[in-house]
Enzyme design. Structure first.
Site, PDB file in Angstrom:
ATOM      1  N   ARG A 157      19.036 -11.662 -24.274  1.00 47.76           N
ATOM      2  CA  ARG A 157      19.087 -12.426 -23.034  1.00 47.76           C
ATOM      3  C   ARG A 157      17.778 -13.202 -22.897  1.00 47.76           C
ATOM      4  O   ARG A 157      16.729 -12.771 -23.399  1.00 47.76           O
ATOM      5  CB  ARG A 157      19.259 -11.506 -21.836  1.00 47.76           C
ATOM      6  CG  ARG A 157      20.558 -10.701 -21.812  1.00 47.76           C
ATOM      7  CD  ARG A 157      20.581  -9.809 -20.586  1.00 47.76           C
ATOM      8  NE  ARG A 157      21.837  -9.087 -20.449  1.00 47.76           N
ATOM      9  CZ  ARG A 157      22.035  -7.845 -20.860  1.00 47.76           C
ATOM     10  NH1 ARG A 157      21.046  -7.183 -21.441  1.00 47.76           N
ATOM     11  NH2 ARG A 157      23.208  -7.250 -20.692  1.00 47.76           N
ATOM     12  N   LYS A 181      17.216  -3.054 -16.960  1.00 49.42           N
ATOM     13  CA  LYS A 181      16.697  -2.802 -15.621  1.00 49.42           C
ATOM     14  C   LYS A 181      17.151  -1.459 -15.074  1.00 49.42           C
ATOM     15  O   LYS A 181      16.501  -0.878 -14.229  1.00 49.42           O
ATOM     16  CB  LYS A 181      17.118  -3.930 -14.674  1.00 49.42           C
ATOM     17  CG  LYS A 181      16.450  -5.260 -15.009  1.00 49.42           C
ATOM     18  CD  LYS A 181      16.813  -6.305 -13.990  1.00 49.42           C
ATOM     19  CE  LYS A 181      16.123  -7.623 -14.306  1.00 49.42           C
ATOM     20  NZ  LYS A 181      16.470  -8.681 -13.356  1.00 49.42           N
ATOM     21  N   HIS A 246      21.512 -19.048 -23.233  1.00 53.20           N
ATOM     22  CA  HIS A 246      22.712 -18.228 -23.096  1.00 53.20           C
ATOM     23  C   HIS A 246      23.795 -18.647 -24.087  1.00 53.20           C
ATOM     24  O   HIS A 246      24.521 -17.809 -24.619  1.00 53.20           O
ATOM     25  CB  HIS A 246      23.253 -18.324 -21.666  1.00 53.20           C
ATOM     26  CG  HIS A 246      24.387 -17.375 -21.405  1.00 53.20           C
ATOM     27  ND1 HIS A 246      24.198 -16.029 -21.219  1.00 53.20           N
ATOM     28  CD2 HIS A 246      25.723 -17.583 -21.329  1.00 53.20           C
ATOM     29  CE1 HIS A 246      25.378 -15.450 -21.029  1.00 53.20           C
ATOM     30  NE2 HIS A 246      26.311 -16.367 -21.080  1.00 53.20           N
ATOM     31  N   ARG A 249      23.039 -17.034 -27.322  1.00 51.86           N
ATOM     32  CA  ARG A 249      23.436 -15.618 -27.276  1.00 51.86           C
ATOM     33  C   ARG A 249      24.942 -15.499 -27.476  1.00 51.86           C
ATOM     34  O   ARG A 249      25.426 -14.624 -28.200  1.00 51.86           O
ATOM     35  CB  ARG A 249      23.008 -15.013 -25.940  1.00 51.86           C
ATOM     36  CG  ARG A 249      23.545 -13.603 -25.656  1.00 51.86           C
ATOM     37  CD  ARG A 249      22.895 -13.073 -24.377  1.00 51.86           C
ATOM     38  NE  ARG A 249      23.668 -12.020 -23.738  1.00 51.86           N
ATOM     39  CZ  ARG A 249      23.581 -10.724 -24.037  1.00 51.86           C
ATOM     40  NH1 ARG A 249      22.791 -10.332 -25.006  1.00 51.86           N
ATOM     41  NH2 ARG A 249      24.301  -9.832 -23.368  1.00 51.86           N
ATOM     42  N   HIS A 272      26.266  -4.430 -23.004  1.00 48.91           N
ATOM     43  CA  HIS A 272      27.298  -4.438 -21.971  1.00 48.91           C
ATOM     44  C   HIS A 272      27.717  -3.008 -21.650  1.00 48.91           C
ATOM     45  O   HIS A 272      28.058  -2.239 -22.551  1.00 48.91           O
ATOM     46  CB  HIS A 272      28.525  -5.224 -22.438  1.00 48.91           C
ATOM     47  CG  HIS A 272      28.283  -6.686 -22.534  1.00 48.91           C
ATOM     48  ND1 HIS A 272      29.036  -7.517 -23.327  1.00 48.91           N
ATOM     49  CD2 HIS A 272      27.347  -7.485 -21.949  1.00 48.91           C
ATOM     50  CE1 HIS A 272      28.592  -8.771 -23.217  1.00 48.91           C
ATOM     51  NE2 HIS A 272      27.564  -8.757 -22.383  1.00 48.91           N
ATOM     52  N   TYR A 281      33.304 -12.123 -22.999  1.00 48.07           N
ATOM     53  CA  TYR A 281      32.125 -12.878 -23.416  1.00 48.07           C
ATOM     54  C   TYR A 281      32.246 -13.397 -24.843  1.00 48.07           C
ATOM     55  O   TYR A 281      31.715 -14.444 -25.183  1.00 48.07           O
ATOM     56  CB  TYR A 281      30.913 -11.963 -23.288  1.00 48.07           C
ATOM     57  CG  TYR A 281      29.590 -12.587 -23.585  1.00 48.07           C
ATOM     58  CD1 TYR A 281      29.017 -13.490 -22.707  1.00 48.07           C
ATOM     59  CD2 TYR A 281      28.886 -12.253 -24.737  1.00 48.07           C
ATOM     60  CE1 TYR A 281      27.791 -14.049 -22.956  1.00 48.07           C
ATOM     61  CE2 TYR A 281      27.656 -12.805 -25.006  1.00 48.07           C
ATOM     62  CZ  TYR A 281      27.107 -13.705 -24.111  1.00 48.07           C
ATOM     63  OH  TYR A 281      25.886 -14.262 -24.369  1.00 48.07           O
TER      64      TYR A 281
END
Length: 311
Positions: A157, A181, A246, A249, A272, A281
């Site tokens: 990311r 996070k 992005h 990615r 994910h 995605y």
């Protein structure tokens, strides 16, 4: 009603501002578009008592019910803004789930995410190689090479990439350990090319720097990363509006899946929490899916033998 996020304390104000920053940097959203997103998200946050970022499907259903008097176009706009917002929260690791399927879809379905072809990627890295032929190689070009190798080669990311510590990539370790996070760790593979590119760039980073890609007192911003990627894309003959960190990615994921990568392994590499996110995605062209079935289905040989006997 709310859903628990990995941190459990996501601030609507902070989440909305980070989302708008991403939309400006990576998606190149116009000022009017950003203003509309800000208004829609703040209104939704107000209706949910400042708990939009952790809202669950039931809460979004109640929110959508409050739009009943609005026009079809207004509902579509608000729902689209919220979908992008929750996709961003999942992508950033602020949430492990995406409640947006509970939102109405009065308009057409959202198209597949943008990606790059193999030829596009080849042209991009050819442009980088051309820069590196200079003697001596310039530090900004070495940084560019390291950034792109990590974006496309490992699918990081943008926020993960710019925030890497100076010593995150080791010459003797073909992987990178990232902590999201929510405290979740994941293992990301590193190619020999990426490690070599990082080593060449790190030689220009002072040892007292905390970050691998420093800028001033902190690290390179996502906005600046977006600008760097678009600049090299223009040199490579790729339309700037087709590319972003992005998109690189996404190209990483798409090309791995096209090459036969296992979806579960890809889910782990992308970080994910839900494999459904990976399935959305990492789209694959229908023609490629048909080709994979014809080439790799376990009954293929039996069908070929039966066809030969029949002829």
């Amino acid at each position: 009603m709310t859903a628990t996020s990995p941190t459990g304390c996501v601030s609507d104000r902070d989440a909305i501002e980070r989302f708008l920053e991403m939309m400006a940097a990576q998606a190149g959203a116009a000022r009017n578009t950003l203003a509309a997103y800000r208004t829609d998200l703040r209104l939704a946050s107000g209706l949910l008592d400042g708990r939009l970022a952790i809202a669950d499907a039931a809460a979004l259903g109640e929110l959508a019910a409050s739009w009943s008097a609005l026009s079809r176009a207004s509902v579509a706009r608000k729902a689209a803004a919220l979908r992008r917002f929750f996709a961003f929260l999942v992508e950033e690791g602020d949430r492990t789930d995406d409640p947006s399927p509970a939102l109405p879809r009065p308009g057409s379905e959202r198209g597949l995410p943008r990606t790059l072809s193999h030829d596009d990627v080849d042209r991009l890295f050819a442009a980088v190689a051309e820069r590196l032929r200079r003697e001596p190689a310039l530090a900004p070009d070495l940084r560019l090479s390291a950034l792109l190798e990590l974006l496309y080669g490992s699918g990081l990311r943008a926020s993960e990439l710019v925030g890497l510590p100076r010593g995150a990539v080791q010459a003797d370790k073909p992987f990178l350990i990232l902590r999201g996070k929510g405290g979740r760790e994941r293992l990301v593979p590193l190619s020999d090319r990426a490690r070599a590119a990082v080593a060449a760039w790190r030689a220009h980073v002072p040892t007292d720097q905390a970050f691998l890609f420093p800028s001033g007192k902190t690290h390179l911003s996502r906005v600046r990363l977006f600008q760097i990627v678009r600049a090299i894309a223009a040199e490579a003959g790729i339309a700037p509006d087709r590319i972003s960190p992005h998109v690189l990615r996404h190209a990483f994921a798409t090309h791995l899946l096209e090459g036969g990568a296992d979806l579960r392994a890809l889910q782990s590499m992308l970080g994910h929490a839900d494999i459904a996110t990976t399935e959305i995605y990492t789209h694959v062209d229908r023609s490629r899916l048909v080709e994979l079935v014809n080439e790799r289905h376990p009954l293929r040989e039996a069908l070929v033998d039966a066809g030969a006997r029949a002829s």
